[in-house]
Scaffold this active site. Structure first.
Site, PDB file in Angstrom:
ATOM      1  N   ARG A 133       0.832  -1.206   0.000  1.00  0.00           N
ATOM      2  CA  ARG A 133       0.000   0.000   0.000  1.00  0.00           C
ATOM      3  C   ARG A 133       0.864   1.253   0.000  1.00  0.00           C
ATOM      4  NH1 ARG A 133      -5.425  -1.067  -0.779  1.00  0.00           N
ATOM      5  NH2 ARG A 133      -5.641   1.095  -0.144  1.00  0.00           N
ATOM      6  N   VAL A 134       0.384   2.255  -0.696  1.00  0.00           N
ATOM      7  CA  VAL A 134       1.077   3.534  -0.661  1.00  0.00           C
ATOM      8  C   VAL A 134       0.298   4.537   0.185  1.00  0.00           C
ATOM      9  CG1 VAL A 134       2.280   3.228  -2.843  1.00  0.00           C
ATOM     10  CG2 VAL A 134      -0.015   4.226  -2.838  1.00  0.00           C
ATOM     11  N   ASP A 135      -0.835   4.108   0.732  1.00  0.00           N
ATOM     12  CA  ASP A 135      -1.616   5.008   1.587  1.00  0.00           C
ATOM     13  C   ASP A 135      -1.490   4.562   3.049  1.00  0.00           C
ATOM     14  OD1 ASP A 135      -3.007   2.650   1.545  1.00  0.00           O
ATOM     15  OD2 ASP A 135      -4.776   3.454   0.546  1.00  0.00           O
ATOM     16  N   ASP A 136      -2.283   5.128   3.916  1.00  0.00           N
ATOM     17  CA  ASP A 136      -2.151   4.809   5.339  1.00  0.00           C
ATOM     18  C   ASP A 136      -2.944   3.572   5.721  1.00  0.00           C
ATOM     19  OD1 ASP A 136      -0.435   6.890   5.796  1.00  0.00           O
ATOM     20  OD2 ASP A 136      -2.073   8.320   6.010  1.00  0.00           O
TER      21      ASP A 136
END
Ligand code: 6R9
Length: 627
Positions: free
Chosen positions: A495-498
């Site tokens: 994932r590149v998000d939180d």
């Protein structure tokens, strides 16, 4: 595998397949590849890269023809209208809208059961639901462990057109209650209790707490007749909603509809697992997650597959349990998550090799990237170096597989989910949303819709557009980072998000943070994921206490308990790191990049800390790291 070296004419005109010239690189880097045996390939549903490319080409150039041919194999009370697919995928052109087989009238439960078997299952529960007034379009929450009753209840809802929302039975009463408030179900279906390992969990009590109501339901099921007429639905009527974590606190109710989801899950199941009617299929996922929807319930049952449903933990009472089941039921397709593979790998080969496993034919992996060493162990030890592994990349949102090997069709690379499924056009974009060609890395997006795509977020179409379609206009944004190698193989990098991926479960950092700060002694919390040998990632929480409150072991335990109570045990932080302050930019944004480095003790890689409002907090955090 001589035939691999011939690239079919015409394949070159398909973007992103230009690079899949398997034969050329085979000669030079043979070690990268794991080839399916001749024996496997010659019986496979798709037997060569050429055959895949031909089918893929058609699915992209003529999606209407490709998907309507497949859809015609199902039962439709009325065929869809002229347009097989109607979509607006570009926010700049108006609201996002995806429709497949619009106007077609069908029922997924009918296609699962009546079409496949003489005697219907699922009917008993359906009649109870109807009797208490549940109608087409009503929501029904299902809070059950992996009992046979769980998929049966899902099918029963589908049969009468009720929209099911399965809530994983590991969620706490508070998480359950949050979902009840959001989707306002007509009824919540549960059971009294379940054994997890040696522990008894009283589910009904949890539900009672969640709805603050202790009405006794008793066992109402047996008195109902065993047949139930089907409620015919439009292809675009909702089938279910399933809550999933995002980068903000509130879970998102992902909505899937009937017709496209049906066609897509059935087709992906058939090809990615090279399904044959003689197969016995076992997926270890829980129906509380999307994998249990698409690949325990709908996909396999639509194919009429024989499914093993297992209620317990796959490594209880011992690490050989899974292979004991495989031998006992002659399981031929085994689909699981890398976290289980890694934990079994740690327990040692002897738990595996004392079972025969000769029934196994195809293995599958889902939930997170599978590291090459776990891949090889799965392949060599579990599969005796003869079963291809389908590493299936997909999401709650995508409904079904997006990037996956077709076992038998092409060589595999340990750790790569390989190439796109029919009809899927993955693209990799840079931070400006510009598509990058060839060998590259960036953000994984998809260019146009596929039948199994989610249609909206329940009650919040705006959030749907903002989260998924606005970050890179013109594309669906997956939230994952990805690279593509010179052979056109895709490598997912997480994932590149939180969002943290713990044992294949998606957990939003914001959800855990909001649980922590709900504790009266917690002033602020920042949560990051750190690499974990078995779970993939584990939860690491930095906690700032309210002024004057001393650090203590007791408080640490209490904070962890708060998260367990509010979300569920699977979201409990492994580490609470006391933080006198958090590293923030001058605009007040927490710099998670720095926290991630501290959490993984990569202290020489902290990078530039000069933009911090108070650079000194970093030293304080390092000093407290192991206290
Ligand atoms: C099916 C499912 C989706 C997220 C996704 C990605 C990760 C899933 C993967 C994978 C690498 C695979 N993910 N499968 N990453 N390789 N084969 O897990 O759905 O719970 O919504 O999670 O899981 O990060 O974005 P969901």
């Amino acid at each position: 595998m001589e035939s691999m070296k011939i690239l079919p004419s015409g394949a070159g005109c398909i973007p992103h397949l230009n690079a899949v010239i398997l034969g050329e690189s085979l000669a030079t880097e043979e070690n990268d590849f794991v080839l399916p045996s001749e024996e496997f390939a010659s019986q496979a549903n798709v037997q060569s890269p050429e055959q895949y490319l031909k089918m893929y080409k058609r699915s992209i150039e003529d999606p209407a023809g490709f998907w309507s041919d497949i859809a015609s194999e199902f039962y439709w009370k009325q065929k869809w209208g002229d347009q097989v697919c109607n979509e607006n995928f570009d926010v700049r052109k108006g609201n996002i809208n995806i429709e497949w087989f619009k106007g077609g009238i069908t029922n997924i439960c009918y296609n699962c059961l009546d079409r496949n078997v003489e005697a219907g299952l699922g009917d008993k529960v359906a009649n109870y639901l109807k009797d208490i007034g549940v109608k087409k379009g009503d929501a029904v929450i299902i809070y059950l462990p992996m009992l046979m009753e769980l998929p049966i209840t899902m099918l029963a809802c589908a049969r009468i057109g009720a929209v099911h929302s399965v809530v994983f039975a590991g969620f706490s009463s508070e998480s359950l209650s949050q979902r009840i408030i959001d989707c306002k179900p007509k009824v919540v279906i549960t059971c009294n209790a379940v054994k997890r390992g040696s522990k008894v969990i009283y589910l009904k009590d949890i539900v009672d707490t969640a709805i603050n109501d202790s009405t006794q339901n008793g066992d109402v099921i047996p008195q109902y007749p065993t047949t139930c007429p089907v409620e015919w639905l439009d292809a675009e009527d909702p089938l279910f909603l399933l809550y999933t974590s995002g980068s903000t606190g509130k879970p998102k109710g992902v909505v899937h509809t009937t017709g496209g989801y049906m066609v897509y899950t059935a087709t992906t199941f058939k090809y990615a697992f090279d399904y044959k009617p003689s197969d016995i299929y076992w997926c270890t996922a829980d129906c509380g997650w999307i994998t249990g929807h698409s690949y325990v319930t709908y996909g396999p049952i639509l194919n009429g597959a024989t499914v093993v449903l297992y209620e317990g933990a796959p490594n209880y009472p011992d690490a050989g349990r899974s292979w004991n089941i495989v031998d006992k039921y002659k399981v031929s397709i085994f689909y699981t998550a890398p976290t289980l593979v890694r934990s079994l790998m740690r327990d040692g080969d002897e738990h595996v090799t004392r079972y025969s496993r000769k029934s196994l034919r195809v293995l599958g992996s889902v939930g997170e990237p599978i590291n090459p060493s776990a891949w090889r162990w799965f392949y060599n030890v579990i599969g005796d170096s003869r079963c291809p592994i389908s590493d299936t990349w997909w999401q709650t949102e995508t409904g079904g597989f997006m990037i996956t090997p077709l076992p038998g069709a092409w060589p595999q690379k340990p750790g790569s989910a390989t190439c796109p499924f029919f009809g899927v056009q993955p693209v990799i974009v840079d931070e400006n949303g510009i598509e990058i060609e060839g060998e590259c890395s960036g953000y994984l997006c998809v260019k146009s819709s596929w039948p199994g795509a989610f249609r909206t977020l329940y009650g919040d179409h705006e959030r749907y557009e903002t989260t998924y379609f606005k970050p890179f206009a013109g594309y669906y944004f997956s939230g994952d980072g990805c690279s593509r190698d010179k052979d056109g193989y895709y490598w997912l990098t997480g994932r590149v998000d939180d969002v943290i991926n713990v044992s294949g479960h998606r957990i939003g950092t914001a959800e855990v943070e909001s649980a922590l700060v709900s504790h009266p002694k917690c002033a602020e919390a920042a949560v990051v994921g750190v690499e974990h040998e078995v779970k993939g990632q584990s939860i690491y929480a930095f906690v700032t206490l309210v002024g004057g409150v001393p650090y203590s072991e007791e408080l640490r335990k209490d904070l962890v308990l708060t998260v367990r109570k509010q979300i569920g045990a699977f979201a409990a932080p492994d580490k609470i790191h006391w933080a006198p302050g958090l590293p923030k930019t001058r605009s007040g944004k927490i710099m998670r990049r720095i926290l991630r480095k501290i959490a993984s003790r990569q202290l020489d890689e902290l990078g530039d800390t000069s933009t911090l409002a108070e650079p000194n907090v970093v030293n304080q955090l390092i000093e407290l790291a192991d206290s």
